[in-house]
Structures are given as structure tokens and as C-alpha cells.
Design a protein around this motif. Structure first.
Motif, PDB file in Angstrom:
ATOM      1  N   GLN A  28       0.826  -1.208   0.000  1.00  0.00           N
ATOM      2  CA  GLN A  28       0.000   0.000   0.000  1.00  0.00           C
ATOM      3  C   GLN A  28       0.864   1.262   0.000  1.00  0.00           C
ATOM      4  O   GLN A  28       0.565   2.219  -0.709  1.00  0.00           O
ATOM      5  CB  GLN A  28      -0.950   0.017   1.213  1.00  0.00           C
ATOM      6  N   GLU A  29       1.935   1.270   0.816  1.00  0.00           N
ATOM      7  CA  GLU A  29       2.850   2.419   0.843  1.00  0.00           C
ATOM      8  C   GLU A  29       3.534   2.590  -0.508  1.00  0.00           C
ATOM      9  O   GLU A  29       3.693   3.711  -0.997  1.00  0.00           O
ATOM     10  CB  GLU A  29       3.895   2.248   1.950  1.00  0.00           C
ATOM     11  N   LEU A  30       3.921   1.471  -1.110  1.00  0.00           N
ATOM     12  CA  LEU A  30       4.551   1.516  -2.423  1.00  0.00           C
ATOM     13  C   LEU A  30       3.584   2.041  -3.477  1.00  0.00           C
ATOM     14  O   LEU A  30       3.950   2.881  -4.311  1.00  0.00           O
ATOM     15  CB  LEU A  30       5.058   0.114  -2.804  1.00  0.00           C
ATOM     16  N   LEU A  34       3.971   5.361  -5.843  1.00  0.00           N
ATOM     17  CA  LEU A  34       3.891   5.292  -7.301  1.00  0.00           C
ATOM     18  C   LEU A  34       2.827   6.244  -7.836  1.00  0.00           C
ATOM     19  O   LEU A  34       3.038   6.927  -8.840  1.00  0.00           O
ATOM     20  CB  LEU A  34       3.614   3.854  -7.751  1.00  0.00           C
ATOM     21  N   HIS A  35       1.701   6.330  -7.156  1.00  0.00           N
ATOM     22  CA  HIS A  35       0.645   7.261  -7.578  1.00  0.00           C
ATOM     23  C   HIS A  35       1.113   8.706  -7.460  1.00  0.00           C
ATOM     24  O   HIS A  35       0.816   9.525  -8.332  1.00  0.00           O
ATOM     25  CB  HIS A  35      -0.625   7.039  -6.767  1.00  0.00           C
ATOM     26  N   ARG A  36       1.862   9.022  -6.383  1.00  0.00           N
ATOM     27  CA  ARG A  36       2.363  10.391  -6.202  1.00  0.00           C
ATOM     28  C   ARG A  36       3.290  10.813  -7.325  1.00  0.00           C
ATOM     29  O   ARG A  36       3.348  11.987  -7.675  1.00  0.00           O
ATOM     30  CB  ARG A  36       3.112  10.526  -4.878  1.00  0.00           C
ATOM     31  N   VAL A  37       4.035   9.866  -7.886  1.00  0.00           N
ATOM     32  CA  VAL A  37       4.956  10.217  -8.966  1.00  0.00           C
ATOM     33  C   VAL A  37       4.350   9.958 -10.341  1.00  0.00           C
ATOM     34  O   VAL A  37       5.036  10.018 -11.351  1.00  0.00           O
ATOM     35  CB  VAL A  37       6.327   9.511  -8.827  1.00  0.00           C
ATOM     36  N   GLY A  38       3.044   9.671 -10.363  1.00  0.00           N
ATOM     37  CA  GLY A  38       2.338   9.582 -11.637  1.00  0.00           C
ATOM     38  C   GLY A  38       2.248   8.212 -12.263  1.00  0.00           C
ATOM     39  O   GLY A  38       1.867   8.080 -13.419  1.00  0.00           O
ATOM     40  N   ILE A  39       2.585   7.172 -11.531  1.00  0.00           N
ATOM     41  CA  ILE A  39       2.489   5.808 -12.050  1.00  0.00           C
ATOM     42  C   ILE A  39       1.253   5.164 -11.440  1.00  0.00           C
ATOM     43  O   ILE A  39       1.200   4.916 -10.239  1.00  0.00           O
ATOM     44  CB  ILE A  39       3.755   4.987 -11.719  1.00  0.00           C
ATOM     45  N   GLN A  40       0.263   4.928 -12.269  1.00  0.00           N
ATOM     46  CA  GLN A  40      -1.001   4.369 -11.799  1.00  0.00           C
ATOM     47  C   GLN A  40      -0.972   2.849 -11.906  1.00  0.00           C
ATOM     48  O   GLN A  40      -0.649   2.302 -12.953  1.00  0.00           O
ATOM     49  CB  GLN A  40      -2.175   4.926 -12.618  1.00  0.00           C
ATOM     50  N   THR A  41      -1.290   2.202 -10.817  1.00  0.00           N
ATOM     51  CA  THR A  41      -1.376   0.747 -10.782  1.00  0.00           C
ATOM     52  C   THR A  41      -2.406   0.345  -9.734  1.00  0.00           C
ATOM     53  O   THR A  41      -2.599   1.069  -8.759  1.00  0.00           O
ATOM     54  CB  THR A  41      -0.005   0.105 -10.463  1.00  0.00           C
ATOM     55  N   THR A  42      -3.051  -0.764  -9.955  1.00  0.00           N
ATOM     56  CA  THR A  42      -4.004  -1.234  -8.955  1.00  0.00           C
ATOM     57  C   THR A  42      -3.242  -1.962  -7.857  1.00  0.00           C
ATOM     58  O   THR A  42      -2.142  -2.493  -8.088  1.00  0.00           O
ATOM     59  CB  THR A  42      -5.051  -2.192  -9.556  1.00  0.00           C
ATOM     60  N   LEU A  43      -3.821  -2.000  -6.695  1.00  0.00           N
ATOM     61  CA  LEU A  43      -3.215  -2.704  -5.573  1.00  0.00           C
ATOM     62  C   LEU A  43      -3.062  -4.187  -5.900  1.00  0.00           C
ATOM     63  O   LEU A  43      -2.032  -4.793  -5.580  1.00  0.00           O
ATOM     64  CB  LEU A  43      -4.062  -2.496  -4.314  1.00  0.00           C
ATOM     65  N   GLU A  44      -4.059  -4.752  -6.560  1.00  0.00           N
ATOM     66  CA  GLU A  44      -4.002  -6.170  -6.919  1.00  0.00           C
ATOM     67  C   GLU A  44      -2.840  -6.460  -7.869  1.00  0.00           C
ATOM     68  O   GLU A  44      -2.107  -7.428  -7.687  1.00  0.00           O
ATOM     69  CB  GLU A  44      -5.328  -6.623  -7.563  1.00  0.00           C
ATOM     70  N   ASP A  45      -2.666  -5.609  -8.889  1.00  0.00           N
ATOM     71  CA  ASP A  45      -1.561  -5.813  -9.830  1.00  0.00           C
ATOM     72  C   ASP A  45      -0.208  -5.671  -9.138  1.00  0.00           C
ATOM     73  O   ASP A  45       0.724  -6.434  -9.399  1.00  0.00           O
ATOM     74  CB  ASP A  45      -1.649  -4.818 -10.994  1.00  0.00           C
ATOM     75  N   LEU A  46      -0.108  -4.694  -8.243  1.00  0.00           N
ATOM     76  CA  LEU A  46       1.144  -4.478  -7.533  1.00  0.00           C
ATOM     77  C   LEU A  46       1.449  -5.646  -6.602  1.00  0.00           C
ATOM     78  O   LEU A  46       2.593  -6.096  -6.515  1.00  0.00           O
ATOM     79  CB  LEU A  46       1.082  -3.158  -6.759  1.00  0.00           C
ATOM     80  N   LYS A  47       0.411  -6.187  -5.946  1.00  0.00           N
ATOM     81  CA  LYS A  47       0.608  -7.357  -5.077  1.00  0.00           C
ATOM     82  C   LYS A  47       1.116  -8.550  -5.882  1.00  0.00           C
ATOM     83  O   LYS A  47       1.996  -9.284  -5.437  1.00  0.00           O
ATOM     84  CB  LYS A  47      -0.688  -7.728  -4.357  1.00  0.00           C
ATOM     85  N   LYS A  48       0.549  -8.743  -7.079  1.00  0.00           N
ATOM     86  CA  LYS A  48       1.011  -9.841  -7.940  1.00  0.00           C
ATOM     87  C   LYS A  48       2.458  -9.624  -8.349  1.00  0.00           C
ATOM     88  O   LYS A  48       3.252 -10.560  -8.362  1.00  0.00           O
ATOM     89  CB  LYS A  48       0.134  -9.939  -9.190  1.00  0.00           C
TER      90      LYS A  48
END
Length: 156
Positions: A28-30, A34-48
Motif C-alpha cells: 500500500q505504501e509503495l 507510485l501514484h504520487r509520482v504519476g504511475i497508476q497501478t491497482t493494488l491487486e496488480d502491484l501485489k502480484k
């Protein structure tokens, strides 16, 4: 793309992300970073992608290196310019097609890479890659900056 973040910078980013100082960065912190620096990803994708709920510093470095290696593979596939353009747009806060000193400093601060006490001026960083000496970075100059090898870590 060559690595442009030094080991010292990675450690500083990790410490900034580890908000509760427990030596771990949660997914979640990661994602928030990533969102703050403009990289959008879902939590599920990042967990995978990460494969676990949190990362210690060594895991964080391995994650960064894996992402860097995947960027190199994308460069070979021709996607590198698209990724750089996306990154350029993240830094170009006002959308004028140039990255100013203030925009660069703002994004480096968001990433935890700007140390106000170090006395460095972001103009010095821009000047290294500002081939036409207009005081800002255009896309080609940004591309050259991002493709440059990281400076060697300085050890005391």
C-alpha cells in the motif's frame, strides 16, 4: 534505460516510504508512492508483481532492479520512448513541454530524492543536460538525462 537512481537515493526513498519505521514498506505504501509520482497501478496488480505484502530494504532494491531490467527489455521492444514520454509528462507539471528547475525539484521532493540541506541547486542538474542552454529540459534532453548511467555512489 540505465539505472538513474543511486544506492543512496534508493535507501532514502525506502526510508521515506517506511512511514512507521519498522524496516518494511507495505504494498500500500509503495502504491501510494507510485501514484504520487504519476504511475497508476491497482493494488491487486502491484501485489502480484511484488509477490508479498511488504518489502524489506533488500527486497525493495531487488524490486527496483527487476523494474529497471524490465524497462531495458521494453527498450529493446521499442516501448522505451513511450515510457520516457509518460515520465516526461509526470515531471512537466504545467504541461508546457519543458521541465523547469522548479518542476524537477518538486518531483524529486515527492520522490524523497531532494535534500534541501545538501546545498545542491537543481539548475546544476539541468545544466548538465540542457544542450541549448535555455534553462529547461525539453523531451530530447530529458531522454538523454534518463538514459545516462547513474553517478557512482560516494562513500565516506
Amino acid at each position: 534505460m540505465s539505472a538513474v537512481i543511486s544506492t543512496d537515493d534508493l535507501h532514502r526513498i525506502f526510508r521515506n516510504l517506511d512511514t512507521d519505521n519498522n524496516g518494511l514498506v507495505t504494498v500500500q505504501e509503495l502504491q501510494h508512492f507510485l501514484h504520487r509520482v504519476g504511475i497508476q497501478t491497482t493494488l491487486e496488480d502491484l501485489k502480484k508483481l511484488v509477490g508479498r505484502a511488504s518489502l524489506d530494504y533488500i527486497d525493495f532494491v531487488f524490486f527496483y532492479e527487476a523494474m529497471t531490467e524490465s524497462r531495458i527489455a521494453e527498450q529493446v521492444d521499442g516501448d522505451h520512448k513511450d515510457d520516457l514520454l509518460k515520465a516526461f509528462k509526470v515531471f512537466d507539471l504545467n504541461g508546457d513541454g519543458f521541465i523547469s528547475c522548479e518542476e524537477l525539484q518538486s518531483m524529486l521532493s515527492k520522490m524523497g530524492l531532494w535534500d534541501k540541506q545538501n546545498g545542491k541547486d537543481c539548475r546544476d542538474m539541468i545544466d548538465v543536460y540542457d544542450k541549448n542552454s535555455d534553462g529547461v529540459l525539453d523531451f530530447e534532453e530529458f531522454k538523454n538525462m534518463m538514459s545516462a548511467p547513474a553517478p557512482a555512489d560516494q562513500t565516506s
